[in-house]
Write an enzyme that holds these catalytic residues in place. Structure first.
Site, PDB file in Angstrom:
ATOM      1  N   ARG A  64       0.855  -1.190   0.000  1.00 59.00           N
ATOM      2  CA  ARG A  64       0.000   0.000   0.000  1.00 59.00           C
ATOM      3  C   ARG A  64       0.891   1.240   0.000  1.00 59.00           C
ATOM      4  O   ARG A  64       2.117   1.148   0.076  1.00 59.00           O
ATOM      5  CB  ARG A  64      -0.919   0.013   1.240  1.00 59.00           C
ATOM      6  N   GLY A  65       0.225   2.405  -0.080  1.00 66.37           N
ATOM      7  CA  GLY A  65       0.954   3.670  -0.134  1.00 66.37           C
ATOM      8  C   GLY A  65       1.155   4.087  -1.574  1.00 66.37           C
ATOM      9  O   GLY A  65       1.666   3.328  -2.393  1.00 66.37           O
ATOM     10  N   ALA A  66       0.754   5.307  -1.885  1.00 65.65           N
ATOM     11  CA  ALA A  66       0.705   5.749  -3.285  1.00 65.65           C
ATOM     12  C   ALA A  66       2.005   5.535  -4.064  1.00 65.65           C
ATOM     13  O   ALA A  66       1.991   4.919  -5.129  1.00 65.65           O
ATOM     14  CB  ALA A  66       0.267   7.210  -3.351  1.00 65.65           C
ATOM     15  N   ARG A  98      -6.936  -0.193  -7.033  1.00 70.51           N
ATOM     16  CA  ARG A  98      -7.282   0.853  -6.071  1.00 70.51           C
ATOM     17  C   ARG A  98      -7.414   2.149  -6.868  1.00 70.51           C
ATOM     18  O   ARG A  98      -6.409   2.717  -7.295  1.00 70.51           O
ATOM     19  CB  ARG A  98      -6.239   0.985  -4.967  1.00 70.51           C
ATOM     20  N   GLN A 212      -3.185   2.133  10.317  1.00 69.19           N
ATOM     21  CA  GLN A 212      -1.870   2.240   9.669  1.00 69.19           C
ATOM     22  C   GLN A 212      -0.896   3.089  10.472  1.00 69.19           C
ATOM     23  O   GLN A 212       0.307   2.888  10.396  1.00 69.19           O
ATOM     24  CB  GLN A 212      -2.005   2.800   8.242  1.00 69.19           C
ATOM     25  N   ASP A 253      -2.588  10.610  -1.944  1.00 71.18           N
ATOM     26  CA  ASP A 253      -2.799   9.542  -2.911  1.00 71.18           C
ATOM     27  C   ASP A 253      -3.119  10.083  -4.297  1.00 71.18           C
ATOM     28  O   ASP A 253      -2.913   9.396  -5.289  1.00 71.18           O
ATOM     29  CB  ASP A 253      -3.923   8.622  -2.435  1.00 71.18           C
ATOM     30  N   ASN A 263      -6.345  12.010   0.446  1.00 72.16           N
ATOM     31  CA  ASN A 263      -5.442  11.265   1.328  1.00 72.16           C
ATOM     32  C   ASN A 263      -6.285  10.432   2.289  1.00 72.16           C
ATOM     33  O   ASN A 263      -7.510  10.538   2.318  1.00 72.16           O
ATOM     34  CB  ASN A 263      -4.523  12.228   2.097  1.00 72.16           C
ATOM     35  N   LYS A 264      -5.629   9.608   3.070  1.00 69.38           N
ATOM     36  CA  LYS A 264      -6.323   8.708   3.980  1.00 69.38           C
ATOM     37  C   LYS A 264      -7.390   9.444   4.784  1.00 69.38           C
ATOM     38  O   LYS A 264      -7.138  10.529   5.309  1.00 69.38           O
ATOM     39  CB  LYS A 264      -5.304   8.055   4.919  1.00 69.38           C
TER      40      LYS A 264
END
EC number: 5.3.1.23
Length: 380
Positions: A64-66, A98, A212, A253, A263-264
């Site tokens: 995960r993570g852009a 995603r 996270q 993201d 973003n999250k």
């Protein structure tokens, strides 16, 4: 196909396991991932032998993570080419795994373009596969280099905004080495401050519903010997009111052409709090996260996650009890609102830090200029 590859238990000292790597054992090339769903309890690696396994790993947040999703997407296309699968089919599946994180589709398309260009020059599939892998590896290197430059630009900005050092920084979700080919985005700035003796405290939002921050950012902060404190997301307001936050550092993201940031989920409330309390709110992201084709925040597709991530509590080694594999914390049949991201408008953002420099104030014109300059540098 994905299999458990290696296990590193709590009883062993921390290891420097990369978040992603390409390997070529005798039975054929594979993509090896550090399974982030198992952290911090145990360090377990997954082996992906095809794109479908990587898609599943992306959807379940094992990777995960852009920025890292861009690297993973490129390697996924290279894996399909190397193993003789349908590259276009693999690329389409990966790009859609995603939808909010633009880096994923950017990485996929970059690798697919390299594959098609190689086939145009030669009909040899092995040469095309090699060219695709070379493109993925180049993107991986570029992401690591971008991380270094973002950290330097970000610390310089912090020192400019907050003369005197002793920064107390609040962050959200996870933006370190687990999301990058290097040391990350926003977390890399905090780490640079720590190494310079300028970080007084890293405040870590636990980041609901998947934790996270608690599971991953705290894990990385501890491994780097940083002074950090974990808090529930809804405790951030009390920190601001007590004057305990000097700056907010978050990742992204997707950044729309007007400067709106996806973003999250939980990021937007921090931006509102920061504005009210006159605290700098800084977004740190590579240029690959800029999306000039998305005009504004309303045009960003926000991924909706399964409701059981809210109605159940999941953690490594917790006995399975609920439909989603976790312990039920809400009555059976409870509906849940679970967007993976929220949108922060540009007027709430003090600055966007990229490897090519800092944008402040955040305007469509400034972002367009930075994006154009970055394309000239990369030859894109």
């Amino acid at each position: 196909m994905a299999d458990q590859y290696a296990h590193h238990g709590e009883d062993k000292p921390p290891t420097d396991i990369p978040a992603i790597r390409w390997e070529e054992p005798p039975e054929g090339p594979v993509l090896v991932l550090l399974d982030q769903t198992r952290l911090p309890v145990e360090e377990v690696e997954l082996v992906c032998t095809d794109a479908s396994a990587l898609v599943e790993a992306i959807r379940t947040l094992a990777v995960r993570g852009a920025p890292l999703l861009g690297v993973a997407g490129a390697y996924g296309v290279a894996l399909a080419a190397a193993r003789g699968f349908d590259v276009d089919e693999a690329a389409t599946a990966l790009a859609g795994a995603r939808p909010t994180a633009v880096n994923l589709s950017v990485g996929v398309e970059r690798a697919r373009a390299a594959y098609r260009a190689a086939l145009a020059d030669s009909t040899d599939p092995q040469q095309a596969a090699a060219a695709t892998l070379a493109a993925a590896r180049q993107l991986h290197r570029e992401d690591a280099e971008a991380s270094v430059r973002m950290a330097r630009h970000g610390l310089a900005l912090l020192d400019e905004l907050l003369p005197g050092g002793g920064h107390r920084v609040l962050t959200h979700c996870n933006t370190g080495a687990l999301v990058s080919g290097g040391e990350g985005t926003a977390f890399a700035v905090a780490l640079e401050a720590h190494r310079a003796g300028q970080l007084r405290r890293l405040w870590v939002d636990e980041t609901r519903p998947l934790l996270q921050g608690a599971r991953l950012t705290a894990y990385e902060a501890a491994r780097n010997g940083m002074a950090y404190t974990l808090l529930t997301d809804n405790a951030a307001g009390s920190l601001f009111s007590a004057g305990e936050v000097d700056a907010v550092l978050v990742g992204a993201d997707r950044i729309a052409a007007d400067g709106s940031v996806a973003n999250k989920v939980g990021t937007y409330p921090l931006a509102v709090l920061a504005r009210y309390h006159h605290v700098p709110f800084i977004v740190v992201a590579p240029v690959t996260t800029l999306d000039p084709h998305t005009p504004d925040g309303a045009s960003i597709e926000v991924e909706q996650r399964p409701g059981y991530e809210v109605t159940e509590f999941s953690a490594p080694q917790v006995p399975v009890m609920g439909a989603g594999g976790g312990v039920a914390v809400a009555p059976l049949g409870t509906q849940a609102y679970n967007p993976a991201f929220d949108l922060t408008p540009p007027e709430l953002i003090t600055a966007i830090v990229t490897e090519e420099g800092v944008v402040s104030p955040v305007t469509a014109e400034a972002l367009a200029d930075l994006y154009a300059r970055s394309r000239q540098v990369s030859g894109g």
